[in-house]
Design a protein around this motif. Sequence first.
Motif, PDB file in Angstrom:
ATOM      1  N   ALA A  74       1.661   5.918 -11.431  1.00  0.00           N
ATOM      2  CA  ALA A  74       2.792   5.528 -10.587  1.00  0.00           C
ATOM      3  C   ALA A  74       2.359   4.551  -9.502  1.00  0.00           C
ATOM      4  O   ALA A  74       3.049   3.551  -9.246  1.00  0.00           O
ATOM      5  CB  ALA A  74       3.425   6.770  -9.966  1.00  0.00           C
ATOM      6  N   VAL A  75       1.225   4.806  -8.869  1.00  0.00           N
ATOM      7  CA  VAL A  75       0.758   3.911  -7.804  1.00  0.00           C
ATOM      8  C   VAL A  75       0.385   2.543  -8.373  1.00  0.00           C
ATOM      9  O   VAL A  75       0.735   1.501  -7.800  1.00  0.00           O
ATOM     10  CB  VAL A  75      -0.425   4.551  -7.045  1.00  0.00           C
ATOM     11  N   VAL A  76      -0.310   2.530  -9.500  1.00  0.00           N
ATOM     12  CA  VAL A  76      -0.721   1.253 -10.091  1.00  0.00           C
ATOM     13  C   VAL A  76       0.499   0.435 -10.513  1.00  0.00           C
ATOM     14  O   VAL A  76       0.599  -0.759 -10.204  1.00  0.00           O
ATOM     15  CB  VAL A  76      -1.677   1.492 -11.285  1.00  0.00           C
ATOM     16  N   VAL A  77       1.435   1.070 -11.209  1.00  0.00           N
ATOM     17  CA  VAL A  77       2.627   0.345 -11.659  1.00  0.00           C
ATOM     18  C   VAL A  77       3.480  -0.066 -10.463  1.00  0.00           C
ATOM     19  O   VAL A  77       3.993  -1.192 -10.408  1.00  0.00           O
ATOM     20  CB  VAL A  77       3.439   1.196 -12.660  1.00  0.00           C
ATOM     21  N   GLU A 115       5.458  -4.182  -7.292  1.00  0.00           N
ATOM     22  CA  GLU A 115       5.905  -4.214  -5.900  1.00  0.00           C
ATOM     23  C   GLU A 115       7.248  -3.514  -5.733  1.00  0.00           C
ATOM     24  O   GLU A 115       8.153  -3.993  -5.063  1.00  0.00           O
ATOM     25  CB  GLU A 115       5.977  -5.653  -5.387  1.00  0.00           C
ATOM     26  N   SER A 116       7.339  -2.354  -6.379  1.00  0.00           N
ATOM     27  CA  SER A 116       8.592  -1.604  -6.340  1.00  0.00           C
ATOM     28  C   SER A 116       8.305  -0.140  -6.015  1.00  0.00           C
ATOM     29  O   SER A 116       7.706   0.585  -6.813  1.00  0.00           O
ATOM     30  CB  SER A 116       9.308  -1.706  -7.687  1.00  0.00           C
ATOM     31  N   PHE A 117       8.754   0.263  -4.837  1.00  0.00           N
ATOM     32  CA  PHE A 117       8.600   1.661  -4.435  1.00  0.00           C
ATOM     33  C   PHE A 117       9.466   2.562  -5.307  1.00  0.00           C
ATOM     34  O   PHE A 117       9.065   3.672  -5.663  1.00  0.00           O
ATOM     35  CB  PHE A 117       8.985   1.817  -2.961  1.00  0.00           C
TER      36      PHE A 117
END
Length: 92
Positions: A24-27, A32-34
Amino acid sequence: MDWQGQKLVEQLMQILLVISGVVAVVVGYTTESFRTMMLIYAGGVVLTTLVTVPNWPFYNLHPLKWLDPSEAEKHPKPEVVSVASKKKFSKK
Protein backbone atom coordinates in the motif's frame (compact mmCIF):
# COMPACT_ATOMS: atom_id res chain seq x y z
CA MET A 1 -8.63 -24.39 16.53
CA ASP A 2 -5.69 -26.08 18.21
CA TRP A 3 -2.54 -24.49 19.63
CA GLN A 4 -0.49 -24.95 16.48
CA GLY A 5 -3.37 -23.57 14.43
CA GLN A 6 -3.43 -20.48 16.63
CA LYS A 7 0.29 -20.02 16.11
CA LEU A 8 -0.19 -20.35 12.35
CA VAL A 9 -3.03 -17.80 12.40
CA GLU A 10 -0.88 -15.34 14.33
CA GLN A 11 1.99 -15.71 11.86
CA LEU A 12 -0.31 -15.41 8.83
CA MET A 13 -1.94 -12.31 10.27
CA GLN A 14 1.38 -10.58 10.86
CA ILE A 15 2.78 -11.53 7.46
CA LEU A 16 -0.33 -10.52 5.52
CA LEU A 17 -0.69 -7.18 7.31
CA VAL A 18 2.97 -6.28 6.81
CA ILE A 19 2.88 -7.24 3.13
CA SER A 20 -0.33 -5.31 2.52
CA GLY A 21 1.09 -2.31 4.37
CA VAL A 22 4.30 -2.31 2.35
CA VAL A 23 2.44 -2.76 -0.94
CA ALA A 24 0.00 0.00 0.00
CA VAL A 25 2.78 2.46 0.86
CA VAL A 26 4.77 1.70 -2.30
CA VAL A 27 1.74 1.96 -4.60
CA GLY A 28 0.44 5.03 -2.79
CA TYR A 29 3.82 6.73 -3.03
CA THR A 30 4.31 5.94 -6.71
CA THR A 31 0.80 7.03 -7.67
CA GLU A 32 0.89 9.94 -5.20
CA SER A 33 -2.55 8.95 -3.98
CA PHE A 34 -3.41 8.65 -0.31
CA ARG A 35 -6.81 7.25 -1.24
CA THR A 36 -5.26 4.42 -3.27
CA MET A 37 -2.91 3.62 -0.41
CA MET A 38 -5.77 3.41 2.08
CA LEU A 39 -7.91 1.29 -0.26
CA ILE A 40 -5.09 -1.19 -0.82
CA TYR A 41 -4.40 -1.43 2.90
CA ALA A 42 -8.12 -1.84 3.66
CA GLY A 43 -8.25 -4.64 1.09
CA GLY A 44 -5.30 -6.28 2.83
CA VAL A 45 -7.07 -6.04 6.18
CA VAL A 46 -10.22 -7.60 4.71
CA LEU A 47 -8.17 -10.39 3.10
CA THR A 48 -6.35 -11.00 6.38
CA THR A 49 -9.67 -11.15 8.22
CA LEU A 50 -11.09 -13.66 5.75
CA VAL A 51 -8.00 -15.86 6.07
CA THR A 52 -7.54 -15.74 9.84
CA VAL A 53 -10.92 -15.29 11.55
CA PRO A 54 -12.94 -18.31 10.32
CA ASN A 55 -12.05 -21.65 11.86
CA TRP A 56 -10.76 -23.26 8.67
CA PRO A 57 -10.10 -27.04 8.80
CA PHE A 58 -6.35 -26.64 8.20
CA TYR A 59 -6.09 -24.78 11.53
CA ASN A 60 -7.25 -27.91 13.37
CA LEU A 61 -4.76 -30.52 12.15
CA HIS A 62 -3.46 -31.34 15.64
CA PRO A 63 -6.52 -31.66 17.90
CA LEU A 64 -6.08 -32.02 21.64
CA LYS A 65 -6.96 -35.32 23.28
CA TRP A 66 -9.22 -34.87 26.27
CA LEU A 67 -9.70 -37.43 29.02
CA ASP A 68 -12.94 -39.37 29.11
CA PRO A 69 -14.99 -38.71 32.25
CA SER A 70 -14.34 -42.29 33.39
CA GLU A 71 -10.58 -41.74 33.03
CA ALA A 72 -10.75 -38.43 34.86
CA GLU A 73 -12.31 -40.11 37.91
CA LYS A 74 -9.33 -42.48 38.19
CA HIS A 75 -6.85 -39.64 38.57
CA PRO A 76 -6.73 -37.78 41.89
CA LYS A 77 -7.80 -34.17 41.89
CA PRO A 78 -5.19 -31.61 42.96
CA GLU A 79 -5.56 -30.29 46.48
CA VAL A 80 -6.43 -26.64 46.93
CA VAL A 81 -3.97 -24.85 49.21
CA SER A 82 -5.44 -21.88 51.03
CA VAL A 83 -3.68 -18.53 51.22
CA ALA A 84 -3.36 -18.74 55.02
CA SER A 85 -1.41 -22.00 54.85
CA LYS A 86 0.91 -20.53 52.21
CA LYS A 87 1.74 -17.64 54.52
CA LYS A 88 2.58 -20.03 57.36
CA PHE A 89 4.98 -21.98 55.16
CA SER A 90 6.67 -18.89 53.80
CA LYS A 91 7.49 -17.52 57.28
CA LYS A 92 9.49 -20.58 58.29
